[in-house]
Write a protein that holds these residues in place. Structure first.
Motif, PDB file in Angstrom:
ATOM      1  N   ARG A 131      -0.568 -11.861  11.032  1.00 19.32           N
ATOM      2  CA  ARG A 131      -1.806 -11.737  11.548  1.00 19.32           C
ATOM      3  C   ARG A 131      -1.934 -10.233  12.221  1.00 19.32           C
ATOM      4  O   ARG A 131      -3.199  -9.966  12.137  1.00 19.32           O
ATOM      5  CB  ARG A 131      -1.820 -12.339  13.010  1.00 19.32           C
ATOM      6  CG  ARG A 131      -1.688 -14.008  12.769  1.00 19.32           C
ATOM      7  CD  ARG A 131      -2.829 -14.400  12.075  1.00 19.32           C
ATOM      8  NE  ARG A 131      -2.627 -16.079  11.733  1.00 19.32           N
ATOM      9  CZ  ARG A 131      -3.424 -16.780  11.187  1.00 19.32           C
ATOM     10  NH1 ARG A 131      -4.338 -16.248  10.485  1.00 19.32           N
ATOM     11  NH2 ARG A 131      -3.261 -18.235  11.128  1.00 19.32           N
ATOM     12  N   SER A 181      -4.571  -8.571   4.176  1.00 17.15           N
ATOM     13  CA  SER A 181      -5.780  -8.810   3.959  1.00 17.15           C
ATOM     14  C   SER A 181      -5.827 -10.219   3.436  1.00 17.15           C
ATOM     15  O   SER A 181      -6.973 -10.836   3.449  1.00 17.15           O
ATOM     16  CB  SER A 181      -6.146  -7.758   2.728  1.00 17.15           C
ATOM     17  OG  SER A 181      -5.425  -8.020   1.768  1.00 17.15           O
ATOM     18  N   GLU A 194      -3.630 -12.743   3.928  1.00 18.12           N
ATOM     19  CA  GLU A 194      -2.915 -13.949   5.040  1.00 18.12           C
ATOM     20  C   GLU A 194      -3.485 -14.029   6.558  1.00 18.12           C
ATOM     21  O   GLU A 194      -3.242 -14.865   7.046  1.00 18.12           O
ATOM     22  CB  GLU A 194      -1.268 -13.496   5.054  1.00 18.12           C
ATOM     23  CG  GLU A 194      -0.603 -13.623   3.973  1.00 18.12           C
ATOM     24  CD  GLU A 194      -0.401 -15.116   3.673  1.00 18.12           C
ATOM     25  OE1 GLU A 194      -0.073 -15.962   4.363  1.00 18.12           O
ATOM     26  OE2 GLU A 194      -0.167 -15.313   2.213  1.00 18.12           O
ATOM     27  N   ARG A 195      -4.380 -12.702   6.762  1.00 17.90           N
ATOM     28  CA  ARG A 195      -4.757 -12.817   8.206  1.00 17.90           C
ATOM     29  C   ARG A 195      -5.697 -13.899   8.503  1.00 17.90           C
ATOM     30  O   ARG A 195      -5.670 -14.567   9.341  1.00 17.90           O
ATOM     31  CB  ARG A 195      -5.455 -11.509   8.341  1.00 17.90           C
ATOM     32  CG  ARG A 195      -6.149 -11.312   9.764  1.00 17.90           C
ATOM     33  CD  ARG A 195      -6.303  -9.906  10.004  1.00 17.90           C
ATOM     34  NE  ARG A 195      -7.196  -9.346   9.043  1.00 17.90           N
ATOM     35  CZ  ARG A 195      -7.440  -8.013   8.759  1.00 17.90           C
ATOM     36  NH1 ARG A 195      -6.760  -7.208   9.641  1.00 17.90           N
ATOM     37  NH2 ARG A 195      -8.110  -7.366   7.923  1.00 17.90           N
ATOM     38  N   ASP A 196      -6.494 -14.267   7.313  1.00 18.00           N
ATOM     39  CA  ASP A 196      -7.651 -15.503   7.545  1.00 18.00           C
ATOM     40  C   ASP A 196      -6.893 -16.784   6.979  1.00 18.00           C
ATOM     41  O   ASP A 196      -7.675 -17.756   7.036  1.00 18.00           O
ATOM     42  CB  ASP A 196      -8.818 -15.307   6.863  1.00 18.00           C
ATOM     43  CG  ASP A 196      -9.367 -13.898   7.472  1.00 18.00           C
ATOM     44  OD1 ASP A 196      -9.386 -13.751   8.793  1.00 18.00           O
ATOM     45  OD2 ASP A 196     -10.147 -13.160   6.503  1.00 18.00           O
ATOM     46  N   SER A 197      -5.752 -16.997   6.712  1.00 12.68           N
ATOM     47  CA  SER A 197      -5.031 -18.248   6.260  1.00 12.68           C
ATOM     48  C   SER A 197      -4.968 -19.165   7.426  1.00 12.68           C
ATOM     49  O   SER A 197      -4.277 -18.794   8.496  1.00 12.68           O
ATOM     50  CB  SER A 197      -3.731 -17.980   5.591  1.00 12.68           C
ATOM     51  OG  SER A 197      -3.051 -18.998   5.400  1.00 12.68           O
ATOM     52  N   PRO A 198      -5.162 -20.130   7.410  1.00 11.89           N
ATOM     53  CA  PRO A 198      -4.784 -21.337   8.549  1.00 11.89           C
ATOM     54  C   PRO A 198      -3.713 -21.450   9.112  1.00 11.89           C
ATOM     55  O   PRO A 198      -3.216 -21.579   9.973  1.00 11.89           O
ATOM     56  CB  PRO A 198      -5.674 -22.709   8.065  1.00 11.89           C
ATOM     57  CG  PRO A 198      -6.420 -22.121   6.752  1.00 11.89           C
ATOM     58  CD  PRO A 198      -5.830 -21.092   6.154  1.00 11.89           C
ATOM     59  N   THR A 206     -11.301  -4.122  11.533  1.00 11.12           N
ATOM     60  CA  THR A 206     -11.960  -5.313  11.063  1.00 11.12           C
ATOM     61  C   THR A 206     -13.335  -5.282  11.583  1.00 11.12           C
ATOM     62  O   THR A 206     -14.175  -6.080  11.226  1.00 11.12           O
ATOM     63  CB  THR A 206     -11.128  -6.506  11.815  1.00 11.12           C
ATOM     64  OG1 THR A 206     -11.175  -6.224  13.175  1.00 11.12           O
ATOM     65  CG2 THR A 206      -9.565  -6.709  11.396  1.00 11.12           C
TER      66      THR A 206
END
Length: 256
Positions: free
Chosen positions: A149, A138, A140-144, A36
């Motif tokens: 994660r 890629s 789902e990692r930034d999905s609220p 990242t």
């Protein structure tokens, strides 16, 4: 015939280079997702590698089309390859490049006579597991509301999805993540069907082999029985004893 041999030579010549390019694509796709902290320059290099690999497989398709004897039939029978070549141009999404390259690699690998079914299935499982994990991570990692994660979460989710177990402890929450899940489930079911069919074919071939051996032994016993009957008749004729109702030899008599 000349065109067919030329196509076979081309496929044999490009088999290993395309495999090496597929490995390079896997590395280029994974690095920006796993690391990242990757800078803009490294990400740009990885993106360039992805496009180069896709272009190589697209050139391979065009070359096979050019040396094909019946180009219309080639396009009809390789329509999935054509879609994989065209789609990234129409919509240059990174995920779409990954999907198209996987399709091209898979279609190209199936044509290699050296690759056995077991090796192909094992490679397909590993490839889908890896790329499915990276793709869902890629998106789902930034999905609220996402709960995938880490790479470990993504690999576990991909494994349970491909095997259609679906524990539910990890699940995609975005639309794109759910599309990846559908593709992974369908791929898992298809691979499971291939494995099941392969095992069934092995058992059927084994049973047929045993049946052929049993028939061969039966025919040998019948021939031996006929020979013993003829010998008994000949001995009786030479000794002057009339042959009346020569008894059928039983199994232990034949063996003696």
């Amino acid at each position: 015939m000349k065109q067919q041999s030329a196509q076979a030579r081309w496929e044999q010549l490009t088999q290993r280079p395309l495999l090496a390019l597929a490995v390079a694509f896997a590395v280029a796709y994974a690095v920006p997702i796993v690391d990242t902290t990757a800078g803009h320059s490294l990400t740009a290099v990885c993106t360039a590698v992805e496009w180069v690999v896709w272009a190589a497989f697209a050139a391979d398709y065009l070359m096979r089309l050019a040396i094909s004897r019946d180009r219309r039939r080639f396009v009809r029978t390789h329509w999935m390859d054509l879609c994989a070549v065209v789609l990234p141009i129409l919509q240059p999404l990174r995920l779409l490049r990954m999907v198209s390259t996987l399709i091209l690699v898979g279609r190209r690998a199936r044509m290699a006579s050296q690759i056995q079914l077991t090796t192909y299935v094992a490679g397909a499982v590993v490839g889908l597991l890896m790329f499915g994990s990276l793709a869902v991570l890629s998106v789902e990692r930034d999905s609220p509301n996402g709960n995938i994660r880490t790479l470990g979460d993504a690999v576990w989710w991909s494994f349970t999805t491909m095997t259609t177990v679906g524990y539910g402890d990890h699940a995609p929450t975005t639309g794109l993540g759910r599309m990846i899940a559908v593709g992974l489930m369908l791929s898992g079911i298809a691979l499971l069907g291939v494995v099941t069919a392969n095992i069934a074919t092995w058992f059927i071939a084994r049973f047929e082999k045993d049946d052929v051996e049993e028939r061969r032994q039966t025919e040998a016993i019948e021939a031996l029985t006929a020979e013993v009957r003829a010998l008994r008749a000949e001995v009786a004729t030479l000794s002057g004893v009339p042959v009346v109702g020569v008894p059928e030899p039983v199994g232990d008599e034949v063996s003696r």
